[in-house]
Design a protein around this motif. Structure first.
Motif, PDB file in Angstrom:
ATOM      1  N   GLU A 106       0.832  -1.208   0.000  1.00 37.55           N
ATOM      2  CA  GLU A 106       0.000   0.000   0.000  1.00 37.55           C
ATOM      3  C   GLU A 106       0.865   1.256   0.000  1.00 37.55           C
ATOM      4  O   GLU A 106       0.521   2.257  -0.658  1.00 37.55           O
ATOM      5  N   VAL A 107       2.000   1.206   0.699  1.00 38.81           N
ATOM      6  CA  VAL A 107       2.933   2.339   0.689  1.00 38.81           C
ATOM      7  C   VAL A 107       3.526   2.534  -0.701  1.00 38.81           C
ATOM      8  O   VAL A 107       3.667   3.666  -1.186  1.00 38.81           O
ATOM      9  N   VAL A 108       3.870   1.431  -1.372  1.00 43.66           N
ATOM     10  CA  VAL A 108       4.395   1.525  -2.733  1.00 43.66           C
ATOM     11  C   VAL A 108       3.372   2.191  -3.660  1.00 43.66           C
ATOM     12  O   VAL A 108       3.725   3.060  -4.461  1.00 43.66           O
ATOM     13  N   VAL A 109       2.119   1.776  -3.554  1.00 44.03           N
ATOM     14  CA  VAL A 109       1.066   2.403  -4.365  1.00 44.03           C
ATOM     15  C   VAL A 109       1.060   3.904  -4.118  1.00 44.03           C
ATOM     16  O   VAL A 109       1.022   4.717  -5.052  1.00 44.03           O
ATOM     17  N   GLN A 110       1.145   4.295  -2.840  1.00 43.96           N
ATOM     18  CA  GLN A 110       1.134   5.727  -2.511  1.00 43.96           C
ATOM     19  C   GLN A 110       2.388   6.418  -3.022  1.00 43.96           C
ATOM     20  O   GLN A 110       2.331   7.591  -3.417  1.00 43.96           O
ATOM     21  N   ASP A 111       3.524   5.707  -3.048  1.00 42.85           N
ATOM     22  CA  ASP A 111       4.750   6.297  -3.588  1.00 42.85           C
ATOM     23  C   ASP A 111       4.566   6.665  -5.060  1.00 42.85           C
ATOM     24  O   ASP A 111       5.031   7.726  -5.515  1.00 42.85           O
ATOM     25  N   PHE A 112       3.913   5.802  -5.830  1.00 42.75           N
ATOM     26  CA  PHE A 112       3.646   6.114  -7.237  1.00 42.75           C
ATOM     27  C   PHE A 112       2.720   7.332  -7.344  1.00 42.75           C
ATOM     28  O   PHE A 112       2.936   8.217  -8.184  1.00 42.75           O
ATOM     29  N   VAL A 113       1.700   7.371  -6.496  1.00 44.34           N
ATOM     30  CA  VAL A 113       0.761   8.501  -6.521  1.00 44.34           C
ATOM     31  C   VAL A 113       1.485   9.795  -6.156  1.00 44.34           C
ATOM     32  O   VAL A 113       1.333  10.828  -6.832  1.00 44.34           O
ATOM     33  N   ASP A 114       2.291   9.756  -5.095  1.00 39.90           N
ATOM     34  CA  ASP A 114       3.020  10.954  -4.668  1.00 39.90           C
ATOM     35  C   ASP A 114       3.987  11.427  -5.754  1.00 39.90           C
ATOM     36  O   ASP A 114       4.161  12.636  -5.960  1.00 39.90           O
ATOM     37  N   ALA A 115       4.609  10.478  -6.452  1.00 39.29           N
ATOM     38  CA  ALA A 115       5.535  10.849  -7.529  1.00 39.29           C
ATOM     39  C   ALA A 115       4.789  11.527  -8.671  1.00 39.29           C
ATOM     40  O   ALA A 115       5.287  12.494  -9.268  1.00 39.29           O
ATOM     41  N   ALA A 116       3.595  11.034  -8.979  1.00 37.70           N
ATOM     42  CA  ALA A 116       2.800  11.671 -10.028  1.00 37.70           C
ATOM     43  C   ALA A 116       2.421  13.098  -9.640  1.00 37.70           C
ATOM     44  O   ALA A 116       2.475  14.018 -10.465  1.00 37.70           O
ATOM     45  N   VAL A 117       2.037  13.287  -8.408  1.00 36.08           N
ATOM     46  CA  VAL A 117       1.715  14.639  -7.921  1.00 36.08           C
ATOM     47  C   VAL A 117       2.950  15.527  -8.016  1.00 36.08           C
ATOM     48  O   VAL A 117       2.861  16.705  -8.409  1.00 36.08           O
ATOM     49  N   ARG A 118       4.108  14.973  -7.680  1.00 39.43           N
ATOM     50  CA  ARG A 118       5.365  15.737  -7.780  1.00 39.43           C
ATOM     51  C   ARG A 118       5.630  16.131  -9.235  1.00 39.43           C
ATOM     52  O   ARG A 118       6.058  17.256  -9.513  1.00 39.43           O
ATOM     53  N   ALA A 119       5.370  15.217 -10.170  1.00 37.93           N
ATOM     54  CA  ALA A 119       5.561  15.535 -11.590  1.00 37.93           C
ATOM     55  C   ALA A 119       4.621  16.654 -12.025  1.00 37.93           C
ATOM     56  O   ALA A 119       5.017  17.558 -12.773  1.00 37.93           O
ATOM     57  N   GLN A 120       3.381  16.596 -11.561  1.00 39.08           N
ATOM     58  CA  GLN A 120       2.433  17.653 -11.896  1.00 39.08           C
ATOM     59  C   GLN A 120       2.880  18.981 -11.305  1.00 39.08           C
ATOM     60  O   GLN A 120       2.816  20.032 -11.974  1.00 39.08           O
ATOM     61  N   THR A 121       3.362  18.965 -10.075  1.00 41.43           N
ATOM     62  CA  THR A 121       3.859  20.183  -9.430  1.00 41.43           C
ATOM     63  C   THR A 121       5.020  20.779 -10.220  1.00 41.43           C
ATOM     64  O   THR A 121       5.128  22.005 -10.353  1.00 41.43           O
ATOM     65  N   ALA A 122       5.874  19.907 -10.773  1.00 43.59           N
ATOM     66  CA  ALA A 122       7.025  20.366 -11.548  1.00 43.59           C
ATOM     67  C   ALA A 122       6.617  20.939 -12.900  1.00 43.59           C
ATOM     68  O   ALA A 122       7.425  21.625 -13.544  1.00 43.59           O
ATOM     69  N   GLY A 123       5.387  20.649 -13.353  1.00 42.14           N
ATOM     70  CA  GLY A 123       4.916  21.196 -14.609  1.00 42.14           C
ATOM     71  C   GLY A 123       4.865  20.223 -15.763  1.00 42.14           C
ATOM     72  O   GLY A 123       4.607  20.625 -16.906  1.00 42.14           O
ATOM     73  N   PHE A 124       5.094  18.938 -15.498  1.00 43.26           N
ATOM     74  CA  PHE A 124       4.984  17.946 -16.571  1.00 43.26           C
ATOM     75  C   PHE A 124       3.524  17.784 -16.986  1.00 43.26           C
ATOM     76  O   PHE A 124       2.603  17.942 -16.179  1.00 43.26           O
ATOM     77  N   ASP A 125       3.331  17.425 -18.247  1.00 42.95           N
ATOM     78  CA  ASP A 125       1.982  17.209 -18.763  1.00 42.95           C
ATOM     79  C   ASP A 125       1.386  15.888 -18.301  1.00 42.95           C
ATOM     80  O   ASP A 125       0.165  15.717 -18.340  1.00 42.95           O
ATOM     81  N   GLY A 126       2.242  14.942 -17.882  1.00 45.76           N
ATOM     82  CA  GLY A 126       1.729  13.659 -17.440  1.00 45.76           C
ATOM     83  C   GLY A 126       2.824  12.751 -16.945  1.00 45.76           C
ATOM     84  O   GLY A 126       4.000  13.143 -16.842  1.00 45.76           O
TER      85      GLY A 126
END
Length: 358
Positions: A138-158
């Motif tokens: 479950e933590v790994v799943v959240q790590d992927f989610v948190d990384a996606a949010v970080r990518a969005q914060t950085a300005g990536f399109d996806g």
């Protein structure tokens, strides 16, 4: 549609300017702490300037324990945000849609790099790996989610979820070894569960215009074709993805499994109902004819690996010349340096691929 120059609209986010994406390519050019290095920035920006509609990073590890390579880009800590933001800004200015591939090495992670224990879906003494508990999955799943949010914060399109090539997400799909007794192992539905949870978690945590892709391998690594097709059908029908990226190794071959011989591997996926989810394929696409052939067989776009290393402007060349073909390998180190392949990437290509560098 067989026009490689045609724009490609997505359910979410910006349309792609053509039907060619840069495949996510290991290049070892980041700093030891996972922050962006100038060499990786130059390598990716050159591809954006060369006409790739989507420019995707190498596999970026979503947690320190997931690091698999030296010089691997990281997206597991906010200290990596300045470099990620610089990269997203640069790719946008160069005209490309941008994406980070999200990855965890699992049993293929390197404890000497991470300083963390190696984890996997099952105990693997040969790799020094310990099975994740249910809570740790479950933590790994959240790590992927948190990384996606970080990518969005950085300005990536996806972002693209790396569910291929025997890394952690693909390890859960391995019917040979994943005999877990919790909800993440045993049956196909249970082994697929981590994929669906990461997809739904990212979709819930990011904006409505954030593009989400998934890379799958249909063979090898304990993946059987029938199950790969079933999972692909699930995610295509669900509608949460913008695109599915099938890494076929060779987009023109038949399957390995004898019972599926006589039909091209690509056909098992292009014939699936997909609604408005886009389907891309990768594998030995090195010329204009091969790229067009994949579209004729039903793919929406192609992902270019080797040819994108050899030619930063492969899309521009292909669109201008219907007979264009990448240079045959091996090529000189001077040619690759001219294509913004930095010293560490050049060493990786020389050391790991016996026919790449002359």
């Amino acid at each position: 549609m067989t026009d490689l120059s045609a724009p490609l609209a997505m359910n979410r986010g910006p349309a792609w300017s053509n039907r060619m994406a840069l495949a996510p390519l290991t290049n070892l050019q980041s700093n030891p702490d996972g922050t962006l290095h100038d060499d990786e920035y130059r390598w990716l920006l050159h591809r954006a300037a060369g006409g790739f509609a989507l420019v995707m990073t190498c596999a970026a590890h979503v947690s320190p324990a997931g690091q698999a390579f030296p010089g691997q880009l990281g997206i597991c800590d906010d200290s990596q945000l300045p470099g990620l933001t610089r990269l997203a800004d640069g790719l946008r200015a160069a005209g490309a849609v941008s994406s980070v591939q999200l990855q965890h090495g699992g049993r293929r992670a390197d404890t000497q790099l991470s300083g963390r224990p190696v984890v996997a879906p099952w105990d693997d003494p040969a790799k020094g790996a310990t099975a994740l508990t249910t809570e740790q999955v479950e933590v790994v799943v959240q790590d992927f989610v948190d990384a996606a949010v970080r990518a969005q914060t950085a300005g990536f399109d996806g972002v693209e979820i790396h569910g291929a090539h025997g890394y952690l997400v693909a390890q859960f799909l391995d019917a040979r070894h994943n005999h877990r007794s919790d909800r993440y192992g045993g049956s196909a539905d249970n082994r697929f569960r981590i994929v669906h949870e990461i997809i739904s978690g990212i979709r819930a945590a990011t904006s409505t215009d954030f593009q989400l892709g998934l890379r799958l391998s249909p063979e090898r690594y304990g993946i059987v074709l029938d199950e790969a097709v079933a999972l692909a059908a699930d995610v295509l029908a669900d509608g949460s993805l913008d695109y599915l990226d099938m890494s076929l190794w060779d987009a023109f071959k038949e399957p390995y499994e004898d019972q599926h011989r006589g039909r091209r591997l690509i056909d098992h996926f292009t014939t699936l109902p997909r609604g408005s989810t886009r389907l891309g394929v990768a594998g030995k696409i090195v010329d204009a004819q091969g790229a067009r052939q994949c579209l004729e067989w039903g793919a929406d776009f192609v992902l270019i690996g080797t040819a994108g290393i050899l030619h930063h402007d492969f899309p521009r060349q292909v669109i201008a010349d219907p007979h264009y073909r990448a240079l045959p390998q091996p090529v000189s180190s001077e040619h690759l340096v001219g294509e913004s392949v930095g010293p560490r990437f050049l060493d990786y290509l020389s050391t790991n691929w016996d026919d790449f560098v002359a």
